[in-house]
Design an enzyme around this catalytic site. Sequence first.
Site, PDB file in Angstrom:
ATOM      1  N   HIS A 279     121.920  56.602  72.678  1.00  0.00           N
ATOM      2  CA  HIS A 279     123.198  55.915  72.918  1.00  0.00           C
ATOM      3  C   HIS A 279     123.567  54.989  71.762  1.00  0.00           C
ATOM      4  CE1 HIS A 279     121.449  52.028  74.268  1.00  0.00           C
ATOM      5  NE2 HIS A 279     120.533  52.757  74.862  1.00  0.00           N
ATOM      6  N   ASP A 291     116.861  49.858  70.406  1.00  0.00           N
ATOM      7  CA  ASP A 291     117.627  50.245  71.602  1.00  0.00           C
ATOM      8  C   ASP A 291     119.108  50.249  71.285  1.00  0.00           C
ATOM      9  OD1 ASP A 291     118.384  50.820  74.179  1.00  0.00           O
ATOM     10  OD2 ASP A 291     117.895  48.855  74.980  1.00  0.00           O
ATOM     11  N   GLU A 325     125.870  53.259  77.308  1.00  0.00           N
ATOM     12  CA  GLU A 325     124.723  53.381  78.206  1.00  0.00           C
ATOM     13  C   GLU A 325     124.394  52.036  78.845  1.00  0.00           C
ATOM     14  OE1 GLU A 325     120.457  53.275  79.477  1.00  0.00           O
ATOM     15  OE2 GLU A 325     121.407  52.074  77.936  1.00  0.00           O
ATOM     16  N   GLU A 326     124.470  50.972  78.057  1.00  0.00           N
ATOM     17  CA  GLU A 326     123.938  49.685  78.513  1.00  0.00           C
ATOM     18  C   GLU A 326     124.660  49.093  79.715  1.00  0.00           C
ATOM     19  OE1 GLU A 326     121.197  48.688  77.760  1.00  0.00           O
ATOM     20  OE2 GLU A 326     120.675  49.196  75.711  1.00  0.00           O
ATOM     21  N   ASP A 353     115.414  57.224  73.917  1.00  0.00           N
ATOM     22  CA  ASP A 353     115.915  55.878  74.235  1.00  0.00           C
ATOM     23  C   ASP A 353     114.772  54.982  74.695  1.00  0.00           C
ATOM     24  OD1 ASP A 353     117.497  53.690  74.794  1.00  0.00           O
ATOM     25  OD2 ASP A 353     118.226  54.461  76.713  1.00  0.00           O
ATOM     26  N   HIS A 423     116.680  44.287  74.282  1.00  0.00           N
ATOM     27  CA  HIS A 423     117.844  43.474  74.712  1.00  0.00           C
ATOM     28  C   HIS A 423     117.811  42.045  74.199  1.00  0.00           C
ATOM     29  CE1 HIS A 423     118.604  46.210  78.498  1.00  0.00           C
ATOM     30  NE2 HIS A 423     118.575  46.892  77.362  1.00  0.00           N
TER      31      HIS A 423
END
Lengths: 461, 461
Positions: A279, A291, A325-326, A353, A423
């Site tokens: 993503h 990520d 995606e997130e 991912d 994140h």
Amino acid sequence: MRYLLLVLLLLATQLKAQQSDETQIKNIYNEALVNGKGYGWLNYLSNQIGGRLSGSVQAQQAVEYTKEVMDSLGLDRVWLQPVKVPKWVRGTPEFAYLESNPGITNNVPICALGGSVATPFGGLKAKVVEVNGIEGLEALGREKIEGKIVFFNKPMDPTNINTFQSYKGCADQRYSGAAEAAKYGAVGVIVRSLNLRLDDYPHTGAMSYGDTPVEERIPAAAISTNGAELLSTTLKLNPNINFFFRQNCKVLPDADSFNVIGEIKGSTYPNEIMVVGGHLDSWDLGDGSHDDGAGCVQSMEVLRLLKATGYKPKRTIRVVLFMNEENGLRGGVTYAEQAAKKGERHIFALESDAGGFTPRGFSFDCDQANFNQVLGWKSLFEPYLIHLFNKGGSGADIGPLKNDNIVLAGLRPDSQRYFDHHHAANDTFEHVNKRELELGAATMTSLIYLFDTYGVVPSSN
Amino acid sequence: MRYLLLVLLLLATQLKAQQSDETQIKNIYNEALVNGKGYGWLNYLSNQIGGRLSGSVQAQQAVEYTKEVMDSLGLDRVWLQPVKVPKWVRGTPEFAYLESNPGITNNVPICALGGSVATPFGGLKAKVVEVNGIEGLEALGREKIEGKIVFFNKPMDPTNINTFQSYKGCADQRYSGAAEAAKYGAVGVIVRSLNLRLDDYPHTGAMSYGDTPVEERIPAAAISTNGAELLSTTLKLNPNINFFFRQNCKVLPDADSFNVIGEIKGSTYPNEIMVVGGHLDSWDLGDGSHDDGAGCVQSMEVLRLLKATGYKPKRTIRVVLFMNEENGLRGGVTYAEQAAKKGERHIFALESDAGGFTPRGFSFDCDQANFNQVLGWKSLFEPYLIHLFNKGGSGADIGPLKNDNIVLAGLRPDSQRYFDHHHAANDTFEHVNKRELELGAATMTSLIYLFDTYGVVPSSN
């Protein structure tokens, strides 16, 4: 005698196939390790563009940049697929402190969870009640929660070898903590960062208010693990401390964005489509290198490696960089909807991912016959120390493609360091190792090569 | 009927043993991941003491600190074993530049190789001739080498999955380059750092003049990989450039030092000794966290884990922190000599000296019968993603213990990042991940537990 000849012929054919698979896979790994391009692309994506939250300028720059890269690869077709994405913005930096006595404060690092509402303009100050995950709310009840900030402090379990298992064990407090705490009259929630290590980085991530009415929604923020330890210790000494936090994030109208897609047309079965992807969006605190910048550049590298090793796919191989995606999965959902609409036949999809770390293997979401076929390829991967072939999940973005006739797979890199960065502001380029990234791309390409060569086992349904 | 009962009894016993092995190993991993102490010890060793070159104050501090740690573990015996070590000192920081025209210079990062002589006091300036490894010297011959600096620029092969294989492929130019080049009349050597990545860290390491007479010894330094690329490119443009370098390293008289040893006495076979260890000395540029602070704290952690999980060894288990692996191996040699002198019977030795990265398995130096026994344990390690059980080398320090009756083993962590840091200024604590270090210690402890429980297969000699 004729039977014996036939058996010998069959064995010889199999041996030749095995040898040509070995050679092709060796060529793929060599090309990735000697001439790999993914690390350079990731450098641009991370250091020239940066964090790519859905609807942001950076996300749009990433769309344009990766389309340019694909255009340069000599694919048969490259295009943008429109996707309407949610747009949540963080606003000015968040601020928080513990107040043990009036005027005696300790600042702690926090960040708003993605999708959260803001605090009141001047911030929110309240007493705090600590719970060990969502399951702790009921025992306390409304009496002890009403008017307070709920502090979800369930740590990730360090004893799981697969750290994603530990993540799954407490991600619900981040995703649903606010909605659940609001039912008991809480005024805000503070969530321990989903990180196995003690440090000062708060980790954001998606949260949802579910069906909580707009006027009952309460602000939610993550606190760094060191901050969580401090808050917990302080509460033990004095349950009456105040916690203050201020954030002014908000939701804006949906924005226009895109999935970025490129493909090599299959020579023999052009209508059998195989997808490889990651993503393109990321959270905004770091630059999203692990990520999922890593997964994006690896997926583009798969098509480059096939071309560079002179391999002509029999089936259509498509790289898809999914948007959003997130915080929404709109890219994955849109892609699957469009595929269904066009009657496209997807036989295989692979997602990367889980970070750009040393690859260990894959997990598969498929029937037993296809899984058995994969197990038959295990020895081809042994020289590259790829040993993990499990049944299990695949990837969020390719999930919407699921049906009885598709094999879904996820790359499984070593997971020990992933949640140190996930994140958080330290998900940055310097934490990606070039060789580890390249080995992942080569491993993905080898699996794509094998599925292209042997196809999938038709469903018995 | 009686036979059937016997078989059932045997199967039941085996099943019980298997279950108790599984339980003990699970306990070991849990204790390591929840209460691991190695990371804290390594923090002290790296950040409070630092690089520990043989004969240095820091090496002595490391001896004292690790003895203190062992004293705190409640072992049956802790002692220091005297070892006389060579003492080479780097002196003031090295300095080097390329001079393409008189007065037009580019500085490049270099460091003296361990054991090298100094340049003349004012430095050494000469023309340069580049060779692709030692094998390139003969083709050039004395005519093209005499009076020049030889630049060994053979890079590590990126296509090996095991990076130690690539290291072995060109470490000879560092170790013997100066001795070989001197035979052709070279005045100095510059060696490309043994690093798979392009960066600005020069990597030191041991070199030897062999039987080169003292007056014919020439100075040897490593240049960073970026520096090597610059030098090589510049030489292609202009073969007549000068290279200047200055270093004032020297050899001092041998110094007194120690191996640090602690043991738990075996309850049933106290005279069967099992060793687990790493080396306490390191190079001086970084703090030696991966090489081999990690192996030292993991080895001490093995004994702590056995005690913390309530396991009482049947055999004597000894942790040995060897002094002087890097430039002399005196600790390993002394330990083996003393063991032979006392008639001690060593049945197993395990070394961790390949970095504190995620463990993948072990390599074994032993006969087939013992290797087969190990292969029978493979499934016990599967839940921990330990999958690599090879025959091959073990560790430098335990090598001198080799005979027909001992099993030697080396921990094999993931090797992708090791040579980014090896012998360089960036071999530092922040590049060690706590969980990866702890998983290594637990994996070592589990192997020690199995050898303690089942013993070694007696030699057929």
